[in-house]
Write an enzyme that holds these catalytic residues in place. Sequence first.
Site, PDB file in Angstrom:
ATOM      1  N   HIS A 109       0.841  -1.200   0.000  1.00  0.00           N
ATOM      2  CA  HIS A 109       0.000   0.000   0.000  1.00  0.00           C
ATOM      3  C   HIS A 109       0.874   1.247   0.000  1.00  0.00           C
ATOM      4  O   HIS A 109       1.796   1.377   0.816  1.00  0.00           O
ATOM      5  CB  HIS A 109      -0.897   0.002   1.246  1.00  0.00           C
ATOM      6  CG  HIS A 109      -1.685   1.264   1.414  1.00  0.00           C
ATOM      7  ND1 HIS A 109      -1.745   1.960   2.602  1.00  0.00           N
ATOM      8  CD2 HIS A 109      -2.448   1.975   0.536  1.00  0.00           C
ATOM      9  CE1 HIS A 109      -2.509   3.029   2.458  1.00  0.00           C
ATOM     10  NE2 HIS A 109      -2.939   3.066   1.216  1.00  0.00           N
ATOM     11  N   SER A 110       0.612   2.184  -0.910  1.00  0.00           N
ATOM     12  CA  SER A 110       1.292   3.480  -0.943  1.00  0.00           C
ATOM     13  C   SER A 110       2.817   3.300  -1.007  1.00  0.00           C
ATOM     14  O   SER A 110       3.322   2.708  -1.956  1.00  0.00           O
ATOM     15  CB  SER A 110       0.851   4.302   0.276  1.00  0.00           C
ATOM     16  OG  SER A 110       1.146   5.666   0.106  1.00  0.00           O
ATOM     17  N   TYR A 111       3.559   3.779  -0.010  1.00  0.00           N
ATOM     18  CA  TYR A 111       5.010   3.567   0.048  1.00  0.00           C
ATOM     19  C   TYR A 111       5.351   2.087  -0.037  1.00  0.00           C
ATOM     20  O   TYR A 111       6.413   1.709  -0.552  1.00  0.00           O
ATOM     21  CB  TYR A 111       5.544   4.174   1.351  1.00  0.00           C
ATOM     22  CG  TYR A 111       6.941   3.751   1.755  1.00  0.00           C
ATOM     23  CD1 TYR A 111       8.064   4.372   1.214  1.00  0.00           C
ATOM     24  CD2 TYR A 111       7.132   2.748   2.705  1.00  0.00           C
ATOM     25  CE1 TYR A 111       9.343   3.995   1.610  1.00  0.00           C
ATOM     26  CE2 TYR A 111       8.397   2.362   3.110  1.00  0.00           C
ATOM     27  CZ  TYR A 111       9.511   2.989   2.557  1.00  0.00           C
ATOM     28  OH  TYR A 111      10.782   2.603   2.950  1.00  0.00           O
ATOM     29  N   GLY A 113       4.373   0.048  -2.042  1.00  0.00           N
ATOM     30  CA  GLY A 113       4.600  -0.332  -3.420  1.00  0.00           C
ATOM     31  C   GLY A 113       6.071  -0.283  -3.787  1.00  0.00           C
ATOM     32  O   GLY A 113       6.561  -1.085  -4.598  1.00  0.00           O
TER      33      GLY A 113
END
Length: 273
Positions: A109-111, A113
């Site tokens: 999720h988010s960072y 990734g």
Amino acid sequence: MIRRRGSLKAASAALAGAMTAVSNTGIASATDKLRTFVLVHGAWHGGWCWRRVADVLRAHGHRVFTPSLTGLGDRAHLFSRDISLQTHVEDILSVVETEELSDLALVGHSYGGLVISGVANTLRERVSRYIYLDARFPSDMSPGASFSWSDFDTPETREARLKSIHEQGKGVAFPPSPPSAFAVTKPSDAAWLQRHLRPMPVQTYIGTFTFKNSGSDGLQRTYIAAIKPPYAALVPTHNRIRNDHTWSFTTIEAGHDAVVTAPDKLASLLMAV
């Protein structure tokens, strides 16, 4: 003997009824494919943020791991300015190796990734699918390519964030954004985040990571875009890969922190993928 046969028939009927009831409630039956999920949280969060999603997945019989990256969540006591993206990649590699996992779904999720892109550099096909949840990912994952989290920001955003790091984080920590930045507006949810969000080590933002292989390029990967509301900084990413044949692309009607605000929808999507 007659009583015993009658009891056996009654027990069998009860068991069959229970199995039917379990199937009807959506809990995994013997014919369902049970999966292993490793869920990687975003910046400032911890493994705690996946609690609601993990509860749903486990209720369906899936195996779920929600590690906290070093310096965050229940590992915040290990905070150090030397912690980098490479450290976080090694965190997840260690989970996979220690638990002897294979054929798993790796979700970032988010960072997160960026983290799972680095993990893919090592694990490659050992992961059955890489799932990017409203996430960052490097556009160039070719061998020898390098990137930094700060590369994804505009010059103005990067300058503001570096200023925050030096003024509020004393040069070693990247202070967390408020819950509203993640589209979390429900007071109880915002309070939950506010209690648990922790600063990111500075090197996770300014340090670089270099690919030795090709990251997740060429592998089975899915992008889930949060679109209600969309996270403005990720809209160009959504638009870029929407029609990219190397990705499976889908959306979720929730904000950036869908892990908190839409756990049932998200869990259903993950199981469908």
